[in-house]
Structure formats: structure tokens, C-alpha cells
Design an enzyme around this catalytic site. Sequence first.
Site, PDB file in Angstrom:
ATOM      1  N   ALA A   1       0.819  -1.216   0.000  1.00  0.00           N
ATOM      2  CA  ALA A   1       0.000   0.000   0.000  1.00  0.00           C
ATOM      3  C   ALA A   1       0.847   1.257   0.000  1.00  0.00           C
ATOM      4  O   ALA A   1       1.948   1.292   0.555  1.00  0.00           O
ATOM      5  CB  ALA A   1      -0.923   0.006   1.229  1.00  0.00           C
ATOM      6  N   CYS A   2       0.296   2.296  -0.647  1.00  0.00           N
ATOM      7  CA  CYS A   2       0.907   3.627  -0.601  1.00  0.00           C
ATOM      8  C   CYS A   2      -0.229   4.653  -0.619  1.00  0.00           C
ATOM      9  O   CYS A   2      -1.377   4.311  -0.344  1.00  0.00           O
ATOM     10  CB  CYS A   2       1.866   3.835  -1.776  1.00  0.00           C
ATOM     11  SG  CYS A   2       1.059   3.946  -3.387  1.00  0.00           S
ATOM     12  N   GLY A   3       0.077   5.904  -0.940  1.00  0.00           N
ATOM     13  CA  GLY A   3      -0.951   6.926  -0.926  1.00  0.00           C
ATOM     14  C   GLY A   3      -1.896   6.864  -2.108  1.00  0.00           C
ATOM     15  O   GLY A   3      -3.118   6.876  -1.946  1.00  0.00           O
TER      16      GLY A   3
ATOM     17  N   PHE B   1      -4.239   4.650  -0.072  1.00  0.00           N
ATOM     18  CA  PHE B   1      -4.928   5.179   1.109  1.00  0.00           C
ATOM     19  C   PHE B   1      -5.773   6.403   0.775  1.00  0.00           C
ATOM     20  O   PHE B   1      -6.732   6.718   1.490  1.00  0.00           O
ATOM     21  CB  PHE B   1      -3.913   5.543   2.189  1.00  0.00           C
ATOM     22  CG  PHE B   1      -3.217   4.362   2.809  1.00  0.00           C
ATOM     23  CD1 PHE B   1      -3.934   3.313   3.365  1.00  0.00           C
ATOM     24  CD2 PHE B   1      -1.830   4.296   2.844  1.00  0.00           C
ATOM     25  CE1 PHE B   1      -3.302   2.228   3.941  1.00  0.00           C
ATOM     26  CE2 PHE B   1      -1.184   3.211   3.418  1.00  0.00           C
ATOM     27  CZ  PHE B   1      -1.918   2.178   3.970  1.00  0.00           C
TER      28      PHE B   1
END
Length: 219
Positions: A147-149, A176
Site C-alpha cells: 500500500a501507498c498513498g 490510502f
Amino acid sequence: MALHLNHFYPYTSKHGKQPKPPLTSARPRPTKFQVRAASINARELIQSGAVRPIPSKEAAMAMSSEGFILLDIRPEWERDKARVAGSLHVPLFVKDMDSSPITLLKKWVHFGYVGLWTGQNFTTLNPDFLRQVEAEVPDKDAKLLVACGEGLRSIMAASKLYAGGFKNLGWLAGGFNRSADSDFPAVEGSEKLQYATIGGVSYFFLQLLILLRAVGKDD
């Protein structure tokens, strides 16, 4: 069959000068091209089913019921603002500490066009990314939800992990930024997960927008 000798011997003009060879560049590809190439490769992995896209609303269930481990690959300054409790952290990009004249010039341009508005630091690929993940998760059969932004960096990370031998990979689709407050039950930090990538001048505009929305609800 006639052979052209200038295919085998350098051509010499009547003045005795040889033409200059074509210029070739030995410089490595810029990071943006590496990101693009890696993201294309990762999309192929997603389309083939090798990497499973998981929307944020299904992430908590995937972790609790299927055993996925959330791997946060954002840089430290984003994770410090907001993070899912219990998630692992290995940044794919780290702050570029090089102080050569060319890098300093790049940093100045980056600040003027990107850093001032978004608050993002000038970064470089973490050369130890795969090794650090292997240290955190020695079992390459483990299920990792990367996961990242926004989702782009995590696509690139998933591609690197797959090439490094991790085969049970999930990708937080959209990152996210597209998550809702209820998607992850335990979030730590001073900001919401959706806003952790926002900094610089953009952050003040965001706070103003939040304030205006709050005032509008009161009315």
C-alpha cells in the site's frame, strides 16, 4: 554476392578524416521512466492474477480473514502523519541526500514545481528495499498487501517484490487516498489516511476546504 567493405572497415573520406560515430548515452534511465516501466509490468501481473487488487473497503477483511500483512511503502514523512496500526513499514523511496551540484539543482527545481505545493521531499529509490522487506518477512509465501498513498508506488513495489520471489501479493487499489474513515479500524497519527500525502501549500488549502465544509454543515 557483392560485399560493401565499409561494413567491415571504417570509412575514410578523401580528406582522410573519419566521420564521428553516432552518439550513444550510457546514462541510466531517469527514475520517472523506471517507475513507468515497473508500473506497466505490475499491471500485467494484476491482469494475469499474479498480483491481486484489493480495494480499501475490503482490506481489513483480507487482513483479518485471509492473513494478509499490510506493507506500507510510503516515505517516513507520509507515514508519520497517518498509518494503520500494526502495519509493516519499508519505504520504496527515501530522501535523496546527495549534495552534488546536479542533484542540488534538481532539488531546487523540484522545490519550485512540486515541493513547495505538495510538501514532498526530493526522493530516490531505496536501494535496500527488497532486502529490508525480506528481513521483516523472511517467508516469501506470506501474503503481503502492498500500500501507498495513490497506488502508483505500491504497484512498482509489488513488481519488485514479485521479481524478488514473493508470490502471494495484494495491491491496495487506489491507495490510502481513496480509503474511507471506516475502512481501517485502527489508524494512528495526527491526520486522516486520505490526507497523509498532502503537504506544503496544498495542505493549507485542504484545511480551508475542510473548514468551509464544516461551516456549511452548521448552516
